[in-house]
Design an enzyme around this catalytic site. Structure first.
Site, PDB file in Angstrom:
ATOM      1  N   LYS A 114       0.779  -1.186  -0.028  1.00  0.00           N
ATOM      2  CA  LYS A 114       0.051  -0.037  -0.067  1.00  0.00           C
ATOM      3  C   LYS A 114       0.807   1.383   0.272  1.00  0.00           C
ATOM      4  CE  LYS A 114      -2.660   3.060   2.717  1.00  0.00           C
ATOM      5  NZ  LYS A 114      -2.135   4.245   1.870  1.00  0.00           N
ATOM      6  N   GLY A 167       7.154   4.984   8.717  1.00  0.00           N
ATOM      7  CA  GLY A 167       5.846   6.331   8.881  1.00  0.00           C
ATOM      8  C   GLY A 167       5.781   6.616  10.170  1.00  0.00           C
ATOM      9  N   GLU A 190       9.323   0.840  11.224  1.00  0.00           N
ATOM     10  CA  GLU A 190      10.358   2.052  11.260  1.00  0.00           C
ATOM     11  C   GLU A 190       9.508   3.525  11.338  1.00  0.00           C
ATOM     12  OE1 GLU A 190      12.063   4.983  10.484  1.00  0.00           O
ATOM     13  OE2 GLU A 190      12.446   4.353   8.344  1.00  0.00           O
ATOM     14  N   CYS A 225      13.968  10.178   7.001  1.00  0.00           N
ATOM     15  CA  CYS A 225      13.650   9.729   8.221  1.00  0.00           C
ATOM     16  C   CYS A 225      14.914   9.910   9.130  1.00  0.00           C
ATOM     17  CB  CYS A 225      13.493   8.083   8.245  1.00  0.00           C
ATOM     18  SG  CYS A 225      11.879   7.759   7.527  1.00  0.00           S
ATOM     19  N   GLU A 324       9.783  15.005  15.960  1.00  0.00           N
ATOM     20  CA  GLU A 324       9.974  14.958  14.588  1.00  0.00           C
ATOM     21  C   GLU A 324       9.245  15.975  13.750  1.00  0.00           C
ATOM     22  OE1 GLU A 324      11.287  11.585  11.446  1.00  0.00           O
ATOM     23  OE2 GLU A 324       9.210  11.411  12.051  1.00  0.00           O
TER      24      GLU A 324
END
Length: 420
Positions: A114, A167, A190, A225, A324
Site C-alpha cells: 500500500k 511512517g 520504522e 527519516c 520529529e
C-alpha cells in the site's frame, strides 16, 4: 518457485527499473517534490540496487543442522511466512518500497503493498514492471487508498501474516492495535527519528562537517527519516560552526524539483508546511533564536516551499528538540562535556540515527556505544548501502530494512526433529 527462478525474476525487475530510471523518478518527483538530482540516485537507482542485492542473496540463505545425539537429526528450516502486508510513506516511495518488497519476494512470499495516498505513481508502475519481469500473477498486489480505509483493512486482515511499515509513530501504534484485534500478525515498524548530530571541537575538518551537516538535514526539504535534525555543538566552537552551517545552507537553491539547478525541492503538502512553520514559531516563543530562514518561499509556479531554517539555543526539553518535524528545520544546542553530549543525544523517545564528528578514535567508539541509535555515523552523515541494516531502537521502531538481516522478517523457523 525455485531459488534460481526467483533470482532471475528479481534481476529482470532491476534491469527494467534501470531502463526507465528517469521516467520512474519523474513520476515520484511529481508526487512528492523531491529534488530530481537526489531522487535519481535515491529512488530508481537505489531500488534497482536493492532488487539486485536480494536476487544475489536469496540462494545464500541456508537451513541448519543442530548438534544432537547420534540417533537424532535436528533440522532447522527457513520457510516463507506467507503473505506480507507493506505500508510505505510518501518521501521515498520507490526506495522504501524496494526495501520491503525485494527481500519479501526473495524469501518466497506474496506481498500486498500500500503506497501513501499522496505518492503512489512510481509504485503502481513498479507493479507493471514486476509483471513484465515474470513475477507470477497475484504475487504482488499494489492497492491504493487512504490509510484509514486501505491501510486499516490490510492491518486487520486475517490473511496477512506479517505487516511492515515505515511512517509515523501514531500510525505505528494503531497497526499494533490492529494486529491484536486480528490474527496477532507480526508487525515491524520504522517510525522516524529526532537524530542527534554531535560535533566536537576536535572534528578533523569543521567546514566539511558543516557542509555535510547542512545536507544531512536540508536535502529533500528535511523529509528524511534519518535526517540529522538536532545539531549538538561543543560550546567552544558553537558560534563559528553555526555560522559555517548557515553559510552552506544559505547557498542552497530551493525551487522546482524537476529543475536540475535546484538543490532542494518542495515540501510534500500545505499541511506539512504549516506544521514546519508552527515548530519554528513555537521554538522562538520558548526563547530560541532564529538564525536562518523560517519562512515559506513563494514560487511563480505555486507549490509548497520552505527556506532552510536554523534555530539556535534550543533547550533539550523544547518541542523542537523532542518531536520529529520532518521538514527543513535544524535545532541547535550547545554542550560542554562528553557526558552532557551523550545525555542530550539520548534525551528523546527516538533512536534511529546519529552522527559524531571527532578526530579522537577512543571518543568516537565511546559515543558509538553510548548513543542509543540504530546507526551512528562518524565523520560523515548518511550514505550507507544494502550491506548494513537500517532500523531503530526505542520509539523509532523494531526490525531492520536492508542487509541480510532484513530477510529475518519474512522467514519462519521450522524445526524438524527426526528419530533415526
Amino acid at each position: 518457485m525455485a531459488p534460481a527462478g526467483r533470482k532471475k525474476v528479481l534481476h529482470k525487475i532491476a534491469d527494467l527499473i534501470e531502463a526507465e530510471a528517469l521516467a520512474l523518478t519523474v513520476l515520484g518527483v511529481r508526487d512528492n517534490g523531491t529534488e530530481i538530482n537526489m531522487a535519481l540516485k535515491a529512488e530508481a537507482g537505489s531500488a534497482a540496487g536493492t532488487f539486485r542485492y536480494y536476487a544475489e542473496a536469496l540462494d545464500k540463505v541456508y537451513g541448519e543442522i543442530a548438534p544432537t545425539a547420534p540417533n537424532v537429526l535436528g533440522l532447522i528450516h527457513r520457510d516463507p511466512v506467507g503473505v506480507v502486508g507493506a505500508i510505505v510513506p510518501w518521501n521515498f516511495p520507490l526506495m522504501i518500497g524496494a526495501w520491503k518488497l525485494a527481500p519479501a519476494l526473495a524469501a518466497g512470499n506474496s506481498v500486498v503493498l500500500k503506497p501513501a495516498e499522496t505518492a503512489s505513481l512510481s509504485l503502481l508502475r513498479l507493479a507493471d514492471i514486476c509483471a513484465e519481469a515474470g513475477l507470477p500473477d497475484g504475487v504482488l498486489n499494489v492497492v491504493t487508498g487512504p490509510g484509514h480505509i486501505t491501510g486499516e483493512a490490510l492491518a486487520l486482515s486475517m490473511d496477512v501474516d506479517v505487516l511492515v511499515f515505515t511512517g509515523s509513530g501514531a500510525t505505528g501504534r494503531r497497526l499494533l492495535e490492529y494486529s491484536a484485534r486480528s490474527n496477532l500478525k507480526r508487525v515491524y515498524l520504522e517510525l522516524g527519528g529526532k537524530s542527534p548530530n554531535v560535533v566536537f571541537a576536535d572534528a578533523p575538518d569543521l567546514d566539511l562537517a558543516a557542509k555535510t551537516s547542512a545536507m544531512g538535514i536540508f536535502r529533500n526539504s528535511g523529509q528524511v527519516c534519518v535526517a540529522g535534525s538536532r545539531l549538538l555543538v561543543e560550546a567552544s566552537v558553537h558560534d563559528d560552526f553555526v555560522a559555517r552551517v548557515a553559510h552552506h545552507a544559505a547557498a542552497l537553491q530551493v525551487g522546482d524539483p524537476l529543475d536540475l539547478n535546484s538543490h532542494i525541492g518542495a515540501v510534500n503538502s500545505e499541511t506539512q508546511l504549516a506544521g514546519n512553520l508552527g515548530f519554528v514559531s513555537d521554538a522562538v516563543a520558548e526563547g530560541a533564536t532564529l538564525a536562518l530562514g523560517g519562512n515559506r518561499i513563494l514560487q511563480d509556479t505555486g507549490g509548497t516551499y520552505m527556506e532552510p531554517t536554523i534555530v539556535t539555543g534550543v533547550a533539550p526539553h523544547h518541542r523542537l528538540a523532542q518531536q520529529e518535524v520532518f521538514g527543513p528545520v535544524l535545532a541547535v544546542t550547545p554542550f560542554t562535556t562528553d557526558a552532557e553530549a551523550i545525555t542530550i543525544a539520548n534525551s528523546t523517545d527516538y533512536g534511529l540515527s546519529a552522527g559524531v564528528w571527532t578526530a579522537s578514535l577512543p571518543r568516537a567508539h565511546k559515543m558509538i556505544r553510548a548513543i542509543r541509535a540504530g546507526i551512528v555515523h562518524v565523520n560523515t552523515y548518511g550514505g550507507s548501502d544494502n550491506t548494513v541494516p537500517l532500523g531503530g531502537v526505542k520509539q523509532s521502531g523494531n526490525g531492520h530494512d536492508k542487509s541480510l538481516h532484513a530477510m529475518d522478517k519474512y522467514l519462519d523457523l521450522k524445526t524438524a526433529w527426526i528419530q533415526l
